[in-house]
Design an enzyme around this catalytic site. Structure first.
Site, mmCIF file in Angstrom:
data_model
loop_
_atom_site.group_PDB
_atom_site.id
_atom_site.type_symbol
_atom_site.label_atom_id
_atom_site.label_comp_id
_atom_site.label_asym_id
_atom_site.label_seq_id
_atom_site.Cartn_x
_atom_site.Cartn_y
_atom_site.Cartn_z
ATOM 1 N N HIS A 47 -13.547 10.768 11.074
ATOM 2 C CA HIS A 47 -13.111 9.944 12.209
ATOM 3 C C HIS A 47 -13.092 10.726 13.523
ATOM 4 O O HIS A 47 -13.031 10.133 14.593
ATOM 5 C CB HIS A 47 -11.755 9.296 11.927
ATOM 6 C CG HIS A 47 -10.574 10.214 12.003
ATOM 7 N ND1 HIS A 47 -9.984 10.761 10.890
ATOM 8 C CD2 HIS A 47 -9.861 10.681 13.055
ATOM 9 C CE1 HIS A 47 -8.961 11.510 11.241
ATOM 10 N NE2 HIS A 47 -8.860 11.486 12.564
ATOM 11 N N ASP A 101 -13.081 10.712 4.341
ATOM 12 C CA ASP A 101 -12.924 11.015 5.764
ATOM 13 C C ASP A 101 -13.262 12.471 6.062
ATOM 14 O O ASP A 101 -12.574 13.135 6.837
ATOM 15 C CB ASP A 101 -11.500 10.697 6.238
ATOM 16 C CG ASP A 101 -11.401 10.611 7.758
ATOM 17 O OD1 ASP A 101 -12.457 10.497 8.417
ATOM 18 O OD2 ASP A 101 -10.279 10.683 8.286
ATOM 19 N N SER A 149 -6.341 16.451 13.570
ATOM 20 C CA SER A 149 -7.239 15.887 12.558
ATOM 21 C C SER A 149 -8.435 16.793 12.339
ATOM 22 O O SER A 149 -9.114 17.200 13.290
ATOM 23 C CB SER A 149 -7.730 14.505 13.000
ATOM 24 O OG SER A 149 -6.686 13.578 12.975
#
Length: 496
Positions: free
Chosen positions: A130, A160, A233
């Site tokens: 992402h 992911d 992230s």
């Protein structure tokens, strides 16, 4: 004589007390030694994380992406004017890049920030999918301040995870993966990344929980209270040996900031994904070719199973399992020599097995154990095969109340409208009592009862016969195979 006897008695008591003191002191010392030995494998809280941070920081990177987006004055969002409007000519000139209004539809750029880490000296970098999804340009910044352009090697939406590659004339610092299965709740961990775009930052905490699942099929998250925020992230979660045991992916927060509940995808999942992305540019997961559900206690009782474990097969479409003789209603108890606890465990284990490999699968069928040899297919190819969407049910003619439901017989027209084979048989749930056990177990109007007691039902009499058989056998529940919009699921309903 009495005085000498009394003195001797006092002396003996003193000696006994002295020996007892020596005994308890020795026992206490032994207990301390045993306690220390038992804690020998546990690591005390570090005095500082500075050494670890210095060791791993050269391999951690900040990631900046640039994405081109259409101008809000063009495309479907552009103003729509009726023909002949007095403003039609003005807006046509204004939005026309060649008109007198000049170029008004120039593309805009959107930037995003994230984190990542280098896993090889030749420049492979791991981050979250992402972070780089839909990016036109990707740039990484190293701890030293050096900037390099990165290219996307491959990505996996299921976990992911994305793999990037940068070119460098000199070997790059990198960090190795550790064994996430060895991490215990309470172990110290350190997170590193680019939170909120503030640059390189370190936070520390412990593993709060293991084997967390959020929404993905292959989820295996370590939960940590180390501070993780937006921008972290894709960054690494380290153990105290400087090994990556997780990729920081998500947080649970009512306000978007860290509240001490962060999730890192376990390294044992990530390392397998990155190996495949590096070799093939895509994932290649094993595929068994079955639809399954967990064995609940009521299902186990209805099937006379000794324990509520394994994976219950609800459907066997064309594929490897069907070719090997797998049947709906089988309970998979072992895969490739290892016991199967539940469906999540089986899905992950199958996915981790090489495509094309033949494995032994043990199933419980009709009270007996059978072993099937199944050559696994590739999941990505199977998922690419489109399945027809199911339509809504039409009204059913004939009906009868049973088990808290109003049931009707499934005919050919209804089966076709519901996406089932024209020759499919079963009973359609027309109405359901919301106070019934059937409603509590998730049945709804429009569901189709295809089997009862692992036998097909084509009429209301068939279902009544299965109910009577269950009662006569002393069972408290009856196992039903339910289809909803074509998807199968087993449900155990009370028959008392």
């Amino acid at each position: 004589m009495a005085a000498r006897g009394l003195a001797r008695s006092v002396a003996l008591d003193r000696d006994r007390r002295g020996m007892a003191s020596l005994f308890w002191a020795g026992a206490l010392g032994l207990a301390l030694v045993i306690g220390q030995a038992g804690q020998g494998h546990a690591r005390a809280a570090p005095d500082s994380f500075a050494g670890l941070a210095e060791q791993v920081s050269p391999a951690v990177v900040n990631i900046t992406t640039s994405t081109t987006v259409a101008s809000p004055l063009s495309g479907p969002d552009a103003p729509q004017l009726p023909p002949g409007s007095p403003f039609e000519e003005f807006f046509r000139d204004f939005l026309n890049p060649d008109g007198p209004g000049g170029p008004r539809r120039a593309p805009q750029h959107s930037n995003a920030l994230g984190s990542g880490f280098i896993i090889s000296e030749d420049g492979y970098i791991v981050t979250n999918n992402h972070v780089i999804e839909n990016a036109d340009e990707i740039e990484i910044e190293m701890f030293s301040g050096r900037r390099l352009d990165a290219e996307l090697v491959g990505r996996d939406e299921q976990t992911d995870i994305a793999l990037l590659k940068v070119k460098s004339d000199e070997p790059l610092p990198f960090v190795p993966f550790g064994d996430s299965d060895q991490m215990r709740v309470g172990d110290w961990v350190m997170a590193m990344g680019n939170p909120l775009g503030q640059g390189f930052s370190v936070s520390a905490g412990i593993v709060s929980a293991r084997n967390r699942a959020l929404s993905g099929t292959y989820d295996d998250f370590l939960q940590t209270d180390a501070a993780i925020n937006r921008g972290n992230s894709g960054g690494p979660l380290f153990n105290m040996d400087g090994q990556v045991i997780g990729v920081n992916t998500a947080i649970l927060s009512p306000n978007g900031g860290s509240i001490g509940i962060g999730f890192s995808m376990a390294s044992n999942v990530v390392s397998k994904v990155t190996t495949q992305l590096r070799e093939f540019g895509e994932t290649r997961r094993g595929w068994l070719g079955v639809r399954i559900q967990d064995v609940t206690p009521d299902v186990a009782e209805a099937m006379s199973l000794s324990a509520a474990q394994g994976a219950l097969v609800t459907e066997v479409p064309d594929g490897p399992a069907k070719d090997a003789g797998m049947q709906s209603g089988d309970v998979i108890t072992s895969f490739d020599g290892q016991p199967v606890k539940d469906t999540r465990e089986l899905v992950r284990r199958v996915a981790d097995t090489d495509v094309g490999r033949a494995v032994r699968v043990v199933v419980q069928r009709g009270g007996r154990s059978e072993t099937l040899l199944i050559t696994l297919g590739r999941r990505e190819e199977a998922e690419a095969t489109a399945t027809p969407a199911a339509a809504q049910k039409p009204a059913e003619p004939q009906s009868q109340e049973m088990l808290g439901m109003t049931l009707g017989v499934l005919d050919a027209d209804a089966a076709q409208a519901m996406g089932l084979a024209p020759d499919a048989t079963g009973l359609v749930v027309r109405e359901i009592d919301e106070a019934s056990n059937a409603y509590e177990k998730g049945l709804r109007a429009g569901d189709v009862i295809a089997e009862a007691g692992q036998q097909k039902v084509a009429s209301l009499a068939d279902l009544q016969a299965r109910v009577d058989e269950a009662k006569q056998a002393g069972r408290k529940s009856l196992l039903l195979l339910i289809r909803r919009e074509g998807e199968p699921r087993f449900v155990a309903l009370a028959v008392e």
